[in-house]
Structure formats: C-alpha cells, structure tokens
Design a protein around this motif. Structure first.
Motif, mmCIF file in Angstrom:
data_model
loop_
_atom_site.group_PDB
_atom_site.id
_atom_site.type_symbol
_atom_site.label_atom_id
_atom_site.label_comp_id
_atom_site.label_asym_id
_atom_site.label_seq_id
_atom_site.Cartn_x
_atom_site.Cartn_y
_atom_site.Cartn_z
ATOM 1 N N PRO A 190 0.795 -1.240 0.000
ATOM 2 C CA PRO A 190 0.000 0.000 0.000
ATOM 3 C C PRO A 190 0.818 1.276 0.000
ATOM 4 O O PRO A 190 0.347 2.306 -0.496
ATOM 5 N N ASP A 191 2.033 1.261 0.551
ATOM 6 C CA ASP A 191 2.833 2.486 0.593
ATOM 7 C C ASP A 191 3.975 2.499 -0.409
ATOM 8 O O ASP A 191 4.831 3.380 -0.376
ATOM 9 N N GLY A 192 4.018 1.518 -1.317
ATOM 10 C CA GLY A 192 4.948 1.566 -2.431
ATOM 11 C C GLY A 192 6.376 1.160 -2.142
ATOM 12 O O GLY A 192 7.257 1.354 -2.983
ATOM 13 N N ILE A 193 6.647 0.609 -0.979
ATOM 14 C CA ILE A 193 7.981 0.085 -0.676
ATOM 15 C C ILE A 193 7.826 -1.340 -0.145
ATOM 16 O O ILE A 193 6.760 -1.723 0.324
ATOM 17 N N PRO A 194 8.890 -2.136 -0.215
ATOM 18 C CA PRO A 194 8.754 -3.561 0.104
ATOM 19 C C PRO A 194 8.693 -3.862 1.594
ATOM 20 O O PRO A 194 8.918 -2.999 2.449
ATOM 21 N N PHE A 195 8.369 -5.117 1.885
ATOM 22 C CA PHE A 195 8.573 -5.694 3.209
ATOM 23 C C PHE A 195 9.972 -6.312 3.237
ATOM 24 O O PHE A 195 10.271 -7.199 2.449
ATOM 25 N N ILE A 196 10.807 -5.841 4.139
ATOM 26 C CA ILE A 196 12.138 -6.431 4.326
ATOM 27 C C ILE A 196 12.405 -6.441 5.822
ATOM 28 O O ILE A 196 12.712 -5.404 6.413
ATOM 29 N N GLY A 197 12.265 -7.589 6.433
ATOM 30 C CA GLY A 197 12.526 -7.634 7.863
ATOM 31 C C GLY A 197 11.999 -8.894 8.504
ATOM 32 O O GLY A 197 11.325 -9.711 7.865
ATOM 33 N N PRO A 198 12.293 -9.063 9.786
ATOM 34 C CA PRO A 198 11.814 -10.243 10.497
ATOM 35 C C PRO A 198 10.307 -10.200 10.713
ATOM 36 O O PRO A 198 9.710 -9.127 10.814
ATOM 37 N N SER A 199 9.712 -11.367 10.771
ATOM 38 C CA SER A 199 8.295 -11.480 11.089
ATOM 39 C C SER A 199 8.018 -10.855 12.446
ATOM 40 O O SER A 199 8.823 -10.965 13.380
ATOM 41 N N SER A 200 6.872 -10.213 12.582
ATOM 42 C CA SER A 200 6.475 -9.656 13.881
ATOM 43 C C SER A 200 5.835 -10.710 14.774
ATOM 44 O O SER A 200 5.580 -10.440 15.946
ATOM 45 N N LEU A 201 5.588 -11.900 14.217
ATOM 46 C CA LEU A 201 4.919 -12.952 14.977
ATOM 47 C C LEU A 201 5.804 -14.150 15.282
ATOM 48 O O LEU A 201 5.650 -14.772 16.334
ATOM 49 N N HIS A 202 6.728 -14.478 14.369
ATOM 50 C CA HIS A 202 7.451 -15.745 14.474
ATOM 51 C C HIS A 202 8.966 -15.536 14.467
ATOM 52 O O HIS A 202 9.516 -15.039 13.475
ATOM 53 N N PRO A 203 9.658 -15.904 15.524
ATOM 54 C CA PRO A 203 11.126 -15.868 15.500
ATOM 55 C C PRO A 203 11.657 -16.785 14.403
ATOM 56 O O PRO A 203 11.110 -17.860 14.146
#
Length: 387
Positions: free
Chosen positions: A317-330
């Motif tokens: 929705p904001d035009g940039i990717p998801f890059i990072g650790p999950s907020s739910l699962h280690p």
C-alpha cells in the motif's frame, strides 16, 4: 527428511538468490526452493533499470549501496557472469515533464532532495534535454536527470546470482513448491515441499507475488496487491540515444537495448493469474504506454511492436517492500513486495538481509520496511512529493 539447513529460502528469484549467496559466503548452509525455474517471474522480465532517479527516500540508502555493488559486480559474481549482465551505468536515466504540473513537481522534488543532502538528481532545461534526447517532442517542458544511472540485462543478472549462489554451496531446488510451513520449538521450522519435508533454523520468504500467501499460511497478514507488469519490445532501429527515459505522471518508460530494439514499459498491469503461476498482457491497456511513448517521441510512431510479455509482482500500500523479520514468528524473515522497482536494490538487499540474519540484529537501514508498519499507530504513508 532432507538434511537440515541453517536457512531455507522460499523463492529463487534475484532477491532470493542474492540473499542465499551472501548467507552461504558467511558460512551458512542454505537451501532455496523454487516452484518454477529460478528467476522465472519478476526477476527476469522487468526493464532492468539501475536507477537512483525518483527513488523513494526510504529506499535511498539501499539504492546507494546497490549502485556500488552493480558497479563492481565482477567482484561478486565473477568477471564472465558480470559481463553477461550487460551493465551500462553512467548513461543516465531521465524523467521527462510533458505537463506543467510535472515540471512544478520536478523543481519541488529537487529542492526537497537537496534539503535531505541527496544531490544525485538535477533539473534539465529544455535545450539540454533535447540535446540528450534527440527527437523529443517540442511539447516537453523539462526533465529530471540522474547521471549515474543506467540499466542491465535482468535475465542474465538473475542467472549470474543463481550460479554464484550455487558456486558458494547453496542448494537450489527447482520445480519444488512449498506446501506447508510450521514453526517448531526454539524458533526452528519445518517445511513440507514437493521435494519432501525440510527443516531449517531460519526461513526467508522471498516468494515475490506469492509472498503474502506464504505469510498468511503462518497467520501473518501482510497487505499486497498482485500486478502483472507488462513490457513490449520493438523491431530493431538505428541508435537513438543512450539514456533511459521514464515518465512522471505518464505511463512512459523505455530504453534502447544493445541490439537496437526499444524496450517499453510504463507500469501497465496485465491480468495476473496467481493460482496458475502466470499472467497475460491486456493489449487495450498497453495502448496507453505506446501512446505516451509516441507523444514524447513522435518519430517512433511507425516502429512495429514485435513482442509483449508480463511478469508477476507484488505491490504494497505504501509503495515500498517488506524487508525484515516477522512480527509474529522468530526465525522468519519476509523479503517481498518490491512494487516493480526492486531489480536495482537486489544485491544490497541480499547483502544486508544476510548480515542481519548472521548477526541477529536487523540493520537500521531496514527500519522503514518493517513488516508490522501497517499496524503501528505511528505509520504514515508518504506522498509522492516526499518520495
């Protein structure tokens, strides 16, 4: 049961293979599973742009590092593979203003970037613009240039990173779909795949247009629109000019390839068929991209189109990717949703994700791409004027 890996990467596109390469060189045992052929989708069928031009400021630190890596790609994938990527940097990318509002935006944008200390973009006056782009329509009002920019061959680049990853010890299994993903004790993971069950200490979701489906399978909702970005290529013509040309509000994007054909994009979406792993061109929509090209360069009107294609991509929705650790699962990372402009970023994203996983500390440059940003109360989408 397959031999356990330190890291299992889901998706063998450019980002998956880049992350795998740097993880393997850091001593990790890495397996990549790809349900099709590595690099089959967005990685190989994009326009191959290498640009800082009009890059979202949140991506700029990654883009700067990526440009350094493209400039020295032989050090990463080897001289022969780098040569095959047909990298042309320093030929410039130019955004052309065809309307007064676009020219006004250019001046505001350059001032904003200068306030941020970013000096890679310059306003181009009409006389200089026509010198750089012979045949440009008299109606063009000015432009925005990034002189360091250029382009590369995306299919060959995807192959180069895939081969370098394999040479570093990465196991890449093609024709291998993920069927189920289950977190185990102590942050470990079990994946059910077409090649049998696999276990890994960590998982990296580089599944591109299917990335949200992988996340959803473990109860994590990451908003993603699926696009089928379309391209077309013309018959070969004599050399016109070296820069890549893009639009601001117009669906304009084209370059001339090494063999003389024009490769035309413009962000036009075809028909995505995610469940069938394919997509289709919608020719009525492609007409708008062709029209924008001809409006900017009238002399191109009679050049025939010889081929079209699409590639599946995910848009956030904001035009940039998801890059990072999950907020739910280690032990789970998400790396997808590049919105049609992830090709240039891939080497830096692979390097930084790998470093973050190895150290156990996400790199600060990844903070804007956090996977939980849409559920945080402080999240604010950026407008184009601040992008």
């Amino acid at each position: 049961m397959n031999s356990p890996s330190d890291v299992l990467i889901i998706g063998g596109g450019l980002h998956g293979c880049a992350a795998a390469l740097f993880l393997a060189r850091a001593g990790r045992r890495v397996t990549v599973i790809e349900k099709n052929i590595a690099g089959r989708h967005a990685s190989s069928v994009n326009a191959g742009g290498l640009r800082l031009l009009m890059r979202d400021v949140r991506e700029y630190p990654l883009s700067l590092r990526a440009m350094e890596m493209w400039e020295n790609l032989a050090d990463i994938v080897g001289a022969e593979a780098a040569a095959a990527c047909e990298i042309r940097l320093g030929v410039s990318q130019i955004a052309v203003a065809m309307e007064a509002a676009e020219l006004q935006w250019i001046h505001a944008h350059v001032q904003d970037m200068q306030r941020r200390g970013i000096l890679s973009e310059e306003v181009v006056e009409p006389q200089e613009l026509r010198r750089l782009l012979p045949g440009l329509a008299p109606s063009a009002l000015g432009g925005l240039i990034s002189r360091r920019d250029g382009h590369a061959n995306p299919a060959n680049a995807a192959r180069a990173f895939r081969l370098a990853a394999e040479a570093a010890g990465v196991r890449i299994i093609e024709g291998c779909a993920l069927r189920d993903l289950t977190p185990l004790a102590a942050g470990h993971w079990r994946a059910e795949t077409d090649a049998g069950p696999m276990e890994a200490e960590q998982v990296v979701n580089c599944a591109g247009a299917w990335g949200a489906q992988v996340a959803e399978s473990v109860g994590e909702t990451l908003p993603l629109e699926v696009l089928a970005l379309s391209m077309m290529v013309t018959a070969r013509v004599k050399p016109l000019f070296a820069p890549v040309v893009i639009g601001i509000d117009q669906p304009l994007s084209f370059k001339q390839s090494a063999v003389g054909s024009l490769v035309i994009g413009g962000g036009i979406s075809g028909k995505p068929c995610l469940d069938r792993n394919t997509s289709f061109v919608v020719m009525d929509r492609m007409a708008s991209s062709a029209a924008a090209t001809v409006a900017a360069f009238p002399a191109l009107a009679q050049i025939p189109i010889v081929r079209t294609w699409t590639g599946l991509e995910g848009k956030t929705p904001d035009g940039i990717p998801f890059i990072g650790p999950s907020s739910l699962h280690p032990g789970l990372w998400h790396v997808f949703g590049f919105c049609g402009h992830g090709f240039q970023l891939a080497p830096a994203v692979g390097e930084i994700v790998a470093q973050s996983i190895v150290t156990g500390r996400p790199d600060p440059r990844l903070a804007p791409f956090a996977t939980d940003r849409f559920v945080r109360p402080d999240h604010r989408p950026m407008s184009r004027s601040s992008a």
